[in-house]
Design a protein around this motif. Structure first.
Motif, PDB file in Angstrom:
ATOM      1  N   LEU A  62       0.782  -1.276   0.085  1.00 22.28           N
ATOM      2  CA  LEU A  62      -0.014   0.031   0.006  1.00 22.28           C
ATOM      3  C   LEU A  62       0.973   1.236   0.151  1.00 22.28           C
ATOM      4  O   LEU A  62       1.830   1.308   0.724  1.00 22.28           O
ATOM      5  N   THR A  63       0.690   2.219  -0.897  1.00 26.87           N
ATOM      6  CA  THR A  63       1.366   3.484  -0.966  1.00 26.87           C
ATOM      7  C   THR A  63       0.386   4.561  -0.980  1.00 26.87           C
ATOM      8  O   THR A  63      -0.612   4.628  -1.608  1.00 26.87           O
ATOM      9  N   VAL A  64       0.652   5.351  -0.054  1.00 25.79           N
ATOM     10  CA  VAL A  64      -0.137   6.564   0.087  1.00 25.79           C
ATOM     11  C   VAL A  64       0.311   7.823  -0.205  1.00 25.79           C
ATOM     12  O   VAL A  64       1.781   8.235   0.155  1.00 25.79           O
ATOM     13  N   SER A  65      -0.078   8.652  -1.100  1.00 22.47           N
ATOM     14  CA  SER A  65       0.421   9.653  -1.861  1.00 22.47           C
ATOM     15  C   SER A  65      -0.406  10.693  -2.194  1.00 22.47           C
ATOM     16  O   SER A  65      -1.757  10.663  -1.963  1.00 22.47           O
ATOM     17  N   GLY A  66      -0.186  12.045  -2.632  1.00 21.25           N
ATOM     18  CA  GLY A  66      -1.065  13.006  -3.093  1.00 21.25           C
ATOM     19  C   GLY A  66      -0.555  14.236  -3.005  1.00 21.25           C
ATOM     20  O   GLY A  66       0.706  14.602  -2.754  1.00 21.25           O
ATOM     21  N   PHE A  67      -1.432  15.289  -2.888  1.00 19.83           N
ATOM     22  CA  PHE A  67      -0.894  16.732  -2.978  1.00 19.83           C
ATOM     23  C   PHE A  67      -1.811  17.718  -2.731  1.00 19.83           C
ATOM     24  O   PHE A  67      -3.070  17.360  -2.720  1.00 19.83           O
ATOM     25  N   VAL A  68      -1.388  18.859  -2.142  1.00 19.34           N
ATOM     26  CA  VAL A  68      -2.313  19.965  -1.978  1.00 19.34           C
ATOM     27  C   VAL A  68      -2.034  20.936  -2.745  1.00 19.34           C
ATOM     28  O   VAL A  68      -0.724  21.454  -2.866  1.00 19.34           O
ATOM     29  N   SER A  90      -6.983  23.162 -12.015  1.00 21.66           N
ATOM     30  CA  SER A  90      -6.361  22.172 -12.930  1.00 21.66           C
ATOM     31  C   SER A  90      -5.619  21.008 -12.589  1.00 21.66           C
ATOM     32  O   SER A  90      -5.436  20.210 -13.198  1.00 21.66           O
ATOM     33  N   SER A  91      -5.431  21.186 -11.198  1.00 20.18           N
ATOM     34  CA  SER A  91      -4.815  19.748 -10.625  1.00 20.18           C
ATOM     35  C   SER A  91      -5.302  19.751  -9.156  1.00 20.18           C
ATOM     36  O   SER A  91      -4.593  20.373  -8.279  1.00 20.18           O
ATOM     37  N   GLN A  92      -6.633  19.415  -8.841  1.00 22.01           N
ATOM     38  CA  GLN A  92      -7.130  19.395  -7.664  1.00 22.01           C
ATOM     39  C   GLN A  92      -6.391  18.615  -6.551  1.00 22.01           C
ATOM     40  O   GLN A  92      -5.858  17.537  -6.877  1.00 22.01           O
ATOM     41  N   SER A  93      -6.473  19.104  -5.323  1.00 23.27           N
ATOM     42  CA  SER A  93      -6.072  18.779  -4.143  1.00 23.27           C
ATOM     43  C   SER A  93      -6.548  17.304  -3.978  1.00 23.27           C
ATOM     44  O   SER A  93      -7.733  16.991  -4.210  1.00 23.27           O
ATOM     45  N   ARG A  94      -5.639  16.271  -3.549  1.00 21.86           N
ATOM     46  CA  ARG A  94      -6.021  14.788  -3.703  1.00 21.86           C
ATOM     47  C   ARG A  94      -5.448  14.035  -2.747  1.00 21.86           C
ATOM     48  O   ARG A  94      -4.140  14.373  -2.511  1.00 21.86           O
ATOM     49  N   VAL A  95      -5.822  12.705  -2.251  1.00 24.89           N
ATOM     50  CA  VAL A  95      -4.954  11.606  -1.546  1.00 24.89           C
ATOM     51  C   VAL A  95      -5.250  10.527  -2.535  1.00 24.89           C
ATOM     52  O   VAL A  95      -6.306  10.120  -2.848  1.00 24.89           O
ATOM     53  N   ARG A  96      -4.254   9.687  -2.436  1.00 25.58           N
ATOM     54  CA  ARG A  96      -4.188   8.512  -3.393  1.00 25.58           C
ATOM     55  C   ARG A  96      -3.708   7.277  -2.769  1.00 25.58           C
ATOM     56  O   ARG A  96      -2.738   7.228  -1.864  1.00 25.58           O
ATOM     57  N   PHE A  97      -4.605   6.162  -2.848  1.00 24.33           N
ATOM     58  CA  PHE A  97      -4.133   4.887  -2.138  1.00 24.33           C
ATOM     59  C   PHE A  97      -3.842   4.039  -3.463  1.00 24.33           C
ATOM     60  O   PHE A  97      -5.017   3.472  -3.886  1.00 24.33           O
ATOM     61  N   LEU A  98      -2.539   3.488  -3.554  1.00 24.93           N
ATOM     62  CA  LEU A  98      -2.427   2.468  -4.567  1.00 24.93           C
ATOM     63  C   LEU A  98      -1.970   1.192  -4.131  1.00 24.93           C
ATOM     64  O   LEU A  98      -0.876   1.271  -3.192  1.00 24.93           O
ATOM     65  N   TYR A 111      -4.893  -1.987  -7.096  1.00 21.86           N
ATOM     66  CA  TYR A 111      -6.133  -1.149  -7.199  1.00 21.86           C
ATOM     67  C   TYR A 111      -5.858   0.333  -7.050  1.00 21.86           C
ATOM     68  O   TYR A 111      -4.724   0.543  -6.697  1.00 21.86           O
ATOM     69  N   LEU A 112      -6.633   1.226  -7.289  1.00 19.16           N
ATOM     70  CA  LEU A 112      -6.356   2.601  -7.061  1.00 19.16           C
ATOM     71  C   LEU A 112      -7.582   3.365  -6.437  1.00 19.16           C
ATOM     72  O   LEU A 112      -8.765   3.084  -7.322  1.00 19.16           O
ATOM     73  N   LEU A 113      -7.471   3.867  -5.303  1.00 21.67           N
ATOM     74  CA  LEU A 113      -8.591   4.645  -4.749  1.00 21.67           C
ATOM     75  C   LEU A 113      -7.888   6.219  -4.651  1.00 21.67           C
ATOM     76  O   LEU A 113      -6.893   6.253  -4.006  1.00 21.67           O
ATOM     77  N   GLU A 114      -8.719   7.240  -5.264  1.00 18.32           N
ATOM     78  CA  GLU A 114      -8.167   8.445  -5.131  1.00 18.32           C
ATOM     79  C   GLU A 114      -9.319   9.237  -4.987  1.00 18.32           C
ATOM     80  O   GLU A 114     -10.409   9.428  -5.573  1.00 18.32           O
ATOM     81  N   LEU A 115      -9.107  10.258  -3.901  1.00 17.75           N
ATOM     82  CA  LEU A 115     -10.300  11.050  -3.499  1.00 17.75           C
ATOM     83  C   LEU A 115      -9.743  12.575  -3.776  1.00 17.75           C
ATOM     84  O   LEU A 115      -8.587  13.127  -3.432  1.00 17.75           O
ATOM     85  N   GLY A 116     -10.848  13.355  -4.489  1.00 21.32           N
ATOM     86  CA  GLY A 116     -10.380  14.942  -4.772  1.00 21.32           C
ATOM     87  C   GLY A 116     -10.859  15.732  -3.529  1.00 21.32           C
ATOM     88  O   GLY A 116     -12.064  15.220  -3.139  1.00 21.32           O
ATOM     89  N   VAL A 117      -9.922  16.631  -3.053  1.00 22.76           N
ATOM     90  CA  VAL A 117     -10.617  17.518  -2.008  1.00 22.76           C
ATOM     91  C   VAL A 117     -10.422  18.870  -2.495  1.00 22.76           C
ATOM     92  O   VAL A 117      -9.655  19.267  -2.873  1.00 22.76           O
ATOM     93  N   ARG A 118     -11.701  19.541  -2.172  1.00 25.60           N
ATOM     94  CA  ARG A 118     -11.391  21.089  -2.497  1.00 25.60           C
ATOM     95  C   ARG A 118     -12.120  21.858  -1.337  1.00 25.60           C
ATOM     96  O   ARG A 118     -13.000  21.405  -0.716  1.00 25.60           O
ATOM     97  N   GLY A 119     -11.769  23.073  -1.192  1.00 21.29           N
ATOM     98  CA  GLY A 119     -12.553  24.202  -0.578  1.00 21.29           C
ATOM     99  C   GLY A 119     -13.232  24.943  -1.577  1.00 21.29           C
ATOM    100  O   GLY A 119     -14.310  24.346  -2.184  1.00 21.29           O
TER     101      GLY A 119
END
Length: 448
Positions: A62-68, A90-98, A111-119
Motif C-alpha cells: 500500500l502506497t499513500v500519496s497525493g498533494f495539496v 487544474s490539478s485538484q488537491s487529492r489523496v491516493r491509495f495505490l 487497485y487505485l483509490l483516489e479522493l479529490g478534496v476541494r475548498g
C-alpha cells in the motif's frame, strides 16, 4: 539428576513470573510516564496501532500519496475586481491509495483509490460566489478501480478511472500543467455553463456565464480531452516508446489513444492522439453534446535537455450531431481549440528548477446548448437576439514556477481573456459588445 533439572527450571520460571508481577505492581521511577508499566505498554501499543497504515494482508503493498494545490485568484472583469482563495482545479488537491500484489513472475494485480478534496471550487466561482456553489468544501471520488497486469500483455482496468483519452491534450514536459496549460483556461474562467458572468462593455453584468462558450461535459474547456468515467480500459505494453489504450463504459462511451515518450539527440519528446465517441444524451454532467458526438484530440511537447528550452501544443475538435435537430435548422455543430505554450525550464538558483513561459489559447464554438440541455439563451447580452451563431475565446498568458528542493512548487500565472459572440434569431445576426476578463493566480503545490 533428571528430577533436579525439572526442579531448577520450575524455580527459575517462578522467579521470572514473580519479577514481572513485581515490576507491574511497582512504579518505574527511572522512566515514569504517569502510570504502571503494563498500562504504559498498552498505551504505547494503542498509539502505534492508531498511527500505522496497515495492509489488508501481507501480500498486498500500500502506497499513500497525493498533494495539496491551493491558490489566491485575483480577477478583474473590467468593472469589478476581487480576490478569492481557491482550490486550483487544474490539478485538484487529492489523496491516493495505490495497492499492488505480485501473483507470479509476470503477473501483478492492484487497485487505485483516489479522493479529490476541494475548498472553494475555482471553476465555479464568479462575481457573486467566492466558494463555487454546492460542490465547494467537499470530497469526490476520482478513481475507484482494480487492475490486472501482465508483463508482456498489458494492463486491464475496471472501475471509475481515466478513459483512454484522459490527458491526451495535456502532454507537457515542463512543470506547469498543474496550474497552467490546456485545461487551466476553462478551470479559471468557468466550464459547463458556469463560472464568471460576462460583463457587457457598458458595464452591465449579464446572467450568461463564460463557461457557456466552452466544450460542455466533463472535459473542461478542451474538445478532444478525456476524463474519468466508469470504464473497462486496456493499456498495452510500451513498445519502442509507444503505448496504446482503449476504453469503453458509461452509456455507450468509448475512446482509443496512442502515446509516445522518448529521447533523441539531446531532446525529450512526448505526445499523443486520441479519438472518442459518445452516445450519452441524458447525463447533463457528462454529456458532450445533445446528440451523438465524435472527438479527436492531440498534443505534443519537446524539451532541449541542455538549455531547458521547451514548447508544448495541443489541438482538439468535437462534432455534435444533435444540434441541428435541437435548433430545427442547420447550425454550426463543431467546437475546436488550439493552444501553445513555450518557455525555459532550468536550474537558475540552487533551490530548484525555474520555469518561465508564455502561452496562447483559442477556442471556436458554433451553436451551443444550455445547462438544461436546451438551446442556450443569450438575450441578456443586449443584442436583441437570443441565440448563438458562433463564438470565439482568445486568451494569452505568462507565468512562472519555482521548485523548492523537491518539497514545494510556487507558481504565478497571469491570463487575459476575450470573448467574441455572434448572436442570431435564425435570420439576422449581431455581435455582442463584451469586456475582457483578467486573472492573476498565485499559489503552491506540495506533494506527500
Amino acid at each position: 539428576m533428571f528430577g533436579g533439572t525439572r526442579t531448577t527450571a520450575s524455580f527459575v520460571l517462578g522467579i521470572a513470573f514473580a519479577s514481572i508481577a513485581f515490576a507491574c505492581a511497582t512504579p518505574v521511577f527511572a522512566a515514569d510516564l504517569g502510570g504502571d508499566c503494563c498500562a504504559d505498554l498498552e498505551e504505547r501499543i494503542a498509539e502505534l496501532e492508531a498511527t500505522t497504515a496497515r495492509k489488508g494482508n501481507r501480500k498486498v503493498s500500500l502506497t499513500v500519496s497525493g498533494f495539496v494545490n491551493q491558490a489566491v485568484l485575483f480577477w478583474d472583469d473590467g468593472s469589478e475586481q476581487n480576490a478569492y482563495v481557491v482550490t486550483n482545479e487544474s490539478s485538484q488537491s487529492r489523496v491516493r491509495f495505490l495497492g499492488q500484489a505480485r501473483i507470479s513472475k509476470d503477473w501483478t494485480a492492484g487497485y487505485l483509490l483516489e479522493l479529490g478534496v476541494r475548498g472553494a471550487r475555482e471553476d465555479r466561482v464568479n462575481q457573486d460566489d467566492p466558494d463555487g456553489g454546492s460542490s465547494a468544501n467537499g470530497v469526490s471520488v476520482r478513481h475507484s478501480a482494480w487492475y490486472l497486469s501482465g508483463k508482456n500483455v498489458g494492463k486491464v482496468w475496471v472501475g471509475q478511472t481515466s478513459e483512454a483519452t484522459d490527458g491526451i491534450t495535456e502532454t507537457n514536459l515542463a512543470s506547469t500543467s498543474y496550474f497552467s496549460y490546456t485545461n487551466s483556461w476553462g478551470n479559471t474562467f468557468g466550464d459547463q455553463n458556469s463560472g464568471f458572468f460576462l460583463r457587457r462593455s457598458d458595464g452591465t453584468l449579464t446572467n450568461v456565464h463564460w463557461g457557456s462558450f466552452v466544450a460542455q461535459g466533463a472535459q473542461q474547456a478542451a474538445p478532444g480531452e478525456g476524463h474519468r468515467f466508469n470504464v473497462v480500459k486496456y493499456d498495452s505494453p510500451t513498445i519502442a516508446g509507444f503505448t496504446a489504450s482503449a476504453s469503453w463504459g458509461e452509456d455507450d462511451h468509448w475512446s482509443v489513444a496512442l502515446r509516445y515518450a522518448g529521447e533523441f539527440s539531446g531532446f525529450q519528446l512526448a505526445g499523443g492522439v486520441g479519438y472518442t465517441g459518445a452516445n450519452d444524451h441524458t447525463s447533463l454532467s457528462n454529456q458532450r453534446g445533445v446528440g451523438d458526438t465524435s472527438e479527436i484530440g492531440l498534443s505534443g511537447s519537446i524539451l532541449h535537455t541542455e538549455t531547458g528550452l521547451y514548447a508544448s501544443g495541443a489541438w482538439g475538435r468535437l462534432h455534435d450531431a444533435g444540434l441541428d435537430d435541437l435548433y430545427g435548422r442547420d447550425v454550426d455543430e463543431n467546437t475546436s481549440f488550439w493552444t501553445l505554450q513555450a518557455g525555459i525550464e532550468r536550474k537558475f538558483i540552487p533551490l530548484g528548477k525555474t520555469t518561465i513561459f508564455g502561452e496562447y489559447f483559442q477556442l471556436d464554438r458554433g451553436a451551443g446548448f444550455g445547462s438544461n440541455g436546451g438551446i442556450l439563451n443569450v438575450a441578456d447580452l443586449g443584442t436583441g437576439l437570443d441565440q448563438v451563431a458562433n463564438s470565439q475565446i482568445q486568451g494569452w498568458g505568462v507565468g512562472l514556477n519555482q521548485n523548492l528542493n523537491g518539497v514545494m512548487d510556487l507558481y504565478f500565472d497571469y491570463k487575459h481573456v476575450n470573448l467574441d459572440v455572434t448572436t442570431t434569431d435564425g435570420v439576422a445576426e449581431a455581435n455582442a459588445n463584451l469586456d475582457a476578463i483578467q486573472f492573476f493566480t498565485a499559489g503552491a503545490l506540495i506533494k506527500f
